[in-house]
Design a protein around this motif. Structure first.
Motif, PDB file in Angstrom:
ATOM      1  N   HIS A 195       0.843  -1.195   0.000  1.00  0.00           N
ATOM      2  CA  HIS A 195       0.000   0.000   0.000  1.00  0.00           C
ATOM      3  C   HIS A 195       0.881   1.250   0.000  1.00  0.00           C
ATOM      4  N   ALA A 240      -5.003   2.861  10.182  1.00  0.00           N
ATOM      5  CA  ALA A 240      -5.816   2.414   9.047  1.00  0.00           C
ATOM      6  C   ALA A 240      -5.998   3.536   8.033  1.00  0.00           C
ATOM      7  N   ARG A 241      -6.177   4.723   8.525  1.00  0.00           N
ATOM      8  CA  ARG A 241      -6.388   5.878   7.649  1.00  0.00           C
ATOM      9  C   ARG A 241      -5.170   6.140   6.765  1.00  0.00           C
ATOM     10  N   ARG A 245      -7.967   3.115   4.651  1.00  0.00           N
ATOM     11  CA  ARG A 245      -8.958   2.166   5.165  1.00  0.00           C
ATOM     12  C   ARG A 245      -9.604   2.689   6.450  1.00  0.00           C
ATOM     13  N   ASP A 246     -10.716   2.071   6.804  1.00  0.00           N
ATOM     14  CA  ASP A 246     -11.368   2.303   8.085  1.00  0.00           C
ATOM     15  C   ASP A 246     -11.012   1.165   9.025  1.00  0.00           C
ATOM     16  N   GLU A 249     -12.369  -2.424   8.794  1.00  0.00           N
ATOM     17  CA  GLU A 249     -11.970  -3.278   7.684  1.00  0.00           C
ATOM     18  C   GLU A 249     -10.939  -4.325   8.102  1.00  0.00           C
ATOM     19  N   GLY A 250     -10.559  -4.326   9.352  1.00  0.00           N
ATOM     20  CA  GLY A 250      -9.590  -5.304   9.827  1.00  0.00           C
ATOM     21  C   GLY A 250      -9.792  -5.569  11.305  1.00  0.00           C
ATOM     22  N   TRP A 255      -4.272  -4.704  12.606  1.00  0.00           N
ATOM     23  CA  TRP A 255      -3.679  -3.381  12.851  1.00  0.00           C
ATOM     24  C   TRP A 255      -2.398  -3.486  13.667  1.00  0.00           C
TER      25      TRP A 255
END
Length: 345
Positions: A195, A240-241, A245-246, A249-250, A255
């Motif tokens: 990512h 996540a941001r 992502r939020d 989502e995991g 995380w």
């Protein structure tokens, strides 16, 4: 009455003021106070008052600094002069300024020696470490930056400024708390896919080490990047941001893995810088890494990665009450400045 035999060492940073009290070579008190100097010199006044209340007054003061870099000042030289003027008004007794290779300077000489005084705190730490450990790699991992200095029968660095140290790799902007995660790497792995990171101030290294359960107590006095809570869950949301992502989502395990990936990226930056340091190839394999700063545990990871043993700065002190050992390691430049000044007296 202030003690005539005691001396206070001051490290005036842009985000913290650190102070250490020594007497006859013994560290008898250490304190760190948040000081957002970029908001104004009144923040320095308040931090000095708080530190004096914690340590008690002395009539001898030794000062080093990095706070002259904040954008409150038009130039580093102007910052040095302004900080010295403020401290001269705030502190009772004799003040001496650490000017690196130019030695000790009275406040009246601040303008003439501004280039040597500016951001010389790393050299104070390195010079003191060199007096206790003739061969070592000093790794002082602070809240904002990391200082990586080779000690080999003296301080091996020839750097005279932060610009020099940025070139040499002796100064790395990768700290325990305040470093934006986008500064650590351009991309990161998450669930087996690469990512690219958002170039936004969504999260900092404090979130990484908090989520990993390794952020020392009281190491993070400033608001989080989003002004939100300082909990593992809130840190996970901020991480996540960074990858678009939020948090829902995991899982927390996901995380946690992402936090580990950021920690590895930070360590890689420090390893790469260390391996390119001037003089590192002549340092014997038995020379330790002297670990200092709020991120002392990151320095210990660096030592393991370099296959060197780790020792804390406090372990090099001739006399330090166990109560102050961790704080002395965290506030290394203040302790070193105080001990160097006492020796010079």
């Amino acid at each position: 009455m202030p003690s005539d035999s005691a001396l206070t060492g001051w490290d005036i940073g842009g985000a913290h003021v650190k102070a250490a009290r020594v007497e006859h070579g013994r560290v008898t008190g250490v304190v760190q106070v948040a000081c957002p100097l970029w908001h104004g010199l009144d923040k320095l006044d308040a931090a000095v008052v708080q530190a004096r209340a914690a340590l008690g007054d002395t009539v001898h003061h030794a000062i080093t600094m990095t706070g002259e870099m904040v954008d409150l000042f038009d130039s580093r030289a102007a910052g040095v002069v302004a900080i010295v003027e403020r401290l001269t008004a705030a502190l009772p007794g004799e003040l001496r300024l650490y000017a690196g290779r130019s030695g000790w300077v009275a406040p009246a000489g601040a303008a003439a020696h501004a280039d040597d005084i500016a951001s010389a705190n790393w050299l104070a730490t390195a010079a003191w470490v060199a007096s206790r450990c003739p061969q070592a790699l000093l790794a002082d991992i602070g809240s904002t930056t990391s200082d990586l200095i080779v000690i080999n029968r003296g301080v091996a660095s020839t750097s005279r400024s932060d610009a020099d140290r940025l070139i040499s790799g002796e100064l790395v902007y990768a700290g325990l708390v305040r470093t934006p995660l986008m500064a650590l790497a351009p991309a990161i792995d998450f669930r087996g896919r690469r990512h690219r990171l958002m170039a936004e101030h969504f999260a900092t290294t404090a979130d990484v080490w908090r989520l990993l359960g390794e952020l020392p107590e009281h190491a993070d006095p400033y608001p989080a990047a989003d002004g939100g809570a300082k909990t593992p869950e809130a840190s996970a949301r901020r991480l996540a941001r960074m990858i678009g992502r939020d948090v829902d989502e995991g899982s927390m395990d996901d995380w946690h893995s992402l936090a580990n990936a950021f920690a590895d990226a930070q360590l890689t930056a420090l390893i790469d810088a260390s391996r390119a340091l001037p003089g590192i190839t002549t340092l014997p394999v038995g020379a330790p890494v002297v670990c200092a700063g709020a991120g002392c545990m990151i320095a210990a990871r660096l030592a393991a990665a370099l296959d060197r043993r780790a020792v804390t700065l406090a372990s090099l002190l001739a006399d330090c009450a166990p109560t102050f050992a961790d704080d002395a390691t965290t506030c290394a430049p203040a302790v070193a400045t105080a001990l160097l000044a006492e020796r010079a007296r």
